[in-house]
Design a protein around this motif. Structure first.
Motif, mmCIF file in Angstrom:
data_model
loop_
_atom_site.group_PDB
_atom_site.id
_atom_site.type_symbol
_atom_site.label_atom_id
_atom_site.label_comp_id
_atom_site.label_asym_id
_atom_site.label_seq_id
_atom_site.Cartn_x
_atom_site.Cartn_y
_atom_site.Cartn_z
ATOM 1 N N TYR A 2 -23.515 -1.350 16.619
ATOM 2 C CA TYR A 2 -23.925 -0.181 15.855
ATOM 3 C C TYR A 2 -22.718 0.719 15.591
ATOM 4 O O TYR A 2 -21.896 0.951 16.467
ATOM 5 N N GLN A 3 -22.671 1.217 14.382
ATOM 6 C CA GLN A 3 -21.621 2.159 13.989
ATOM 7 C C GLN A 3 -22.072 3.575 14.343
ATOM 8 O O GLN A 3 -23.232 3.925 14.147
ATOM 9 N N CYS A 4 -21.162 4.378 14.867
ATOM 10 C CA CYS A 4 -21.542 5.729 15.248
ATOM 11 C C CYS A 4 -20.442 6.726 14.921
ATOM 12 O O CYS A 4 -19.309 6.357 14.595
ATOM 13 N N ALA A 5 -20.820 7.997 14.998
ATOM 14 C CA ALA A 5 -19.897 9.109 14.774
ATOM 15 C C ALA A 5 -19.921 9.988 16.014
ATOM 16 O O ALA A 5 -20.961 10.145 16.652
ATOM 17 N N VAL A 6 -18.760 10.556 16.338
ATOM 18 C CA VAL A 6 -18.639 11.460 17.478
ATOM 19 C C VAL A 6 -18.094 12.787 16.957
ATOM 20 O O VAL A 6 -17.036 12.829 16.323
ATOM 21 N N LEU A 7 -18.841 13.858 17.223
ATOM 22 C CA LEU A 7 -18.439 15.194 16.793
ATOM 23 C C LEU A 7 -18.140 16.051 18.014
ATOM 24 O O LEU A 7 -18.993 16.191 18.901
ATOM 25 N N THR A 8 -16.952 16.617 18.054
ATOM 26 C CA THR A 8 -16.607 17.574 19.096
ATOM 27 C C THR A 8 -16.860 18.968 18.544
ATOM 28 O O THR A 8 -16.356 19.307 17.470
ATOM 29 N N ILE A 9 -17.634 19.754 19.286
ATOM 30 C CA ILE A 9 -17.940 21.115 18.864
ATOM 31 C C ILE A 9 -17.186 22.061 19.793
ATOM 32 O O ILE A 9 -17.548 22.222 20.961
ATOM 33 N N GLU A 17 -5.955 25.070 19.743
ATOM 34 C CA GLU A 17 -5.527 25.796 20.942
ATOM 35 C C GLU A 17 -5.729 24.991 22.225
ATOM 36 O O GLU A 17 -5.152 25.312 23.254
ATOM 37 N N ARG A 18 -6.561 23.967 22.160
ATOM 38 C CA ARG A 18 -6.844 23.131 23.323
ATOM 39 C C ARG A 18 -7.050 21.700 22.834
ATOM 40 O O ARG A 18 -7.747 21.479 21.839
ATOM 41 N N PRO A 19 -6.465 20.729 23.525
ATOM 42 C CA PRO A 19 -6.695 19.343 23.098
ATOM 43 C C PRO A 19 -8.153 18.943 23.289
ATOM 44 O O PRO A 19 -8.828 19.422 24.210
ATOM 45 N N ASP A 20 -8.631 18.092 22.420
ATOM 46 C CA ASP A 20 -9.992 17.576 22.509
ATOM 47 C C ASP A 20 -10.001 16.449 23.535
ATOM 48 O O ASP A 20 -9.439 15.386 23.284
#
Length: 165
Positions: A2-9, A17-20
């Protein structure tokens, strides 16, 4: 696969200002579990921006799974659950219940998570905490069942009798 997306909020990661750390960790866990992470993105803690990204990705038909990390706590700018609820057609309450239950075995602070999960069209959207440790704990709690859920969501026959434990 399955193809997916990852969103960092995260406001701070969005501004550089900060690494993800959460997004790459979640992507790695999904990849290790056999998912294809085809899209990653960092967004600010703005409900309209989160809603727009969730709609854009879900409505494209390309992503049966979207996982967010961040914005699920009590801070005034933590609005990921509200954005998720606003765009979903149906809820999947068992997913955040299982995540909180598993995380409660580690810390009683897990009860403070406001993470949600729901379905928009043919896409399952799951909120994870922003802390990499908590994101790992939460995702690992539900990862074994996700492929089966996505199979059912796709409309293809899914054999519920052969579920792994």
């Amino acid at each position: 696969m399955y193809q997916c997306a990852v969103l960092t909020i995260s406001d701070r990661s969005f501004r550089g200002e900060r690494p993800d750390e959460g997004g790459p960790l979640v992507s790695r866990l999904l990849t290790d579990a056999g998912f294809s992470v085809a899209h990653t993105e960092i967004l600010p803690d703005e409900q309209a921006d989160i809603e727009a990204a969730l709609c854009r990705l879900a409505d494209s038909g390309d992503f049966p799974l979207i996982v967010t990390t961040g914005g699920t706590g009590f801070a005034p700018r933590d609005v990921t659950p509200e954005a998720t609820l606003a765009v979903c057609d149906r809820l999947a309450p068992g997913i955040p219940e299982a995540m909180r239950y598993a995380s409660m075995q580690v810390t009683n602070r897990a009860m403070l998570s406001r993470a949600q999960a729901g379905i928009r069209r043919g896409t399952l959207i799951i909120n994870l905490p922003g802390s990499p440790k908590a994101a790992r704990e939460n995702l690992e709690a539900v990862l074994p069942a996700l492929s089966h859920g996505l199979e059912m969501l796709s409309g293809r026959p899914a054999d519920c009798a052969k579920l792994p434990r």
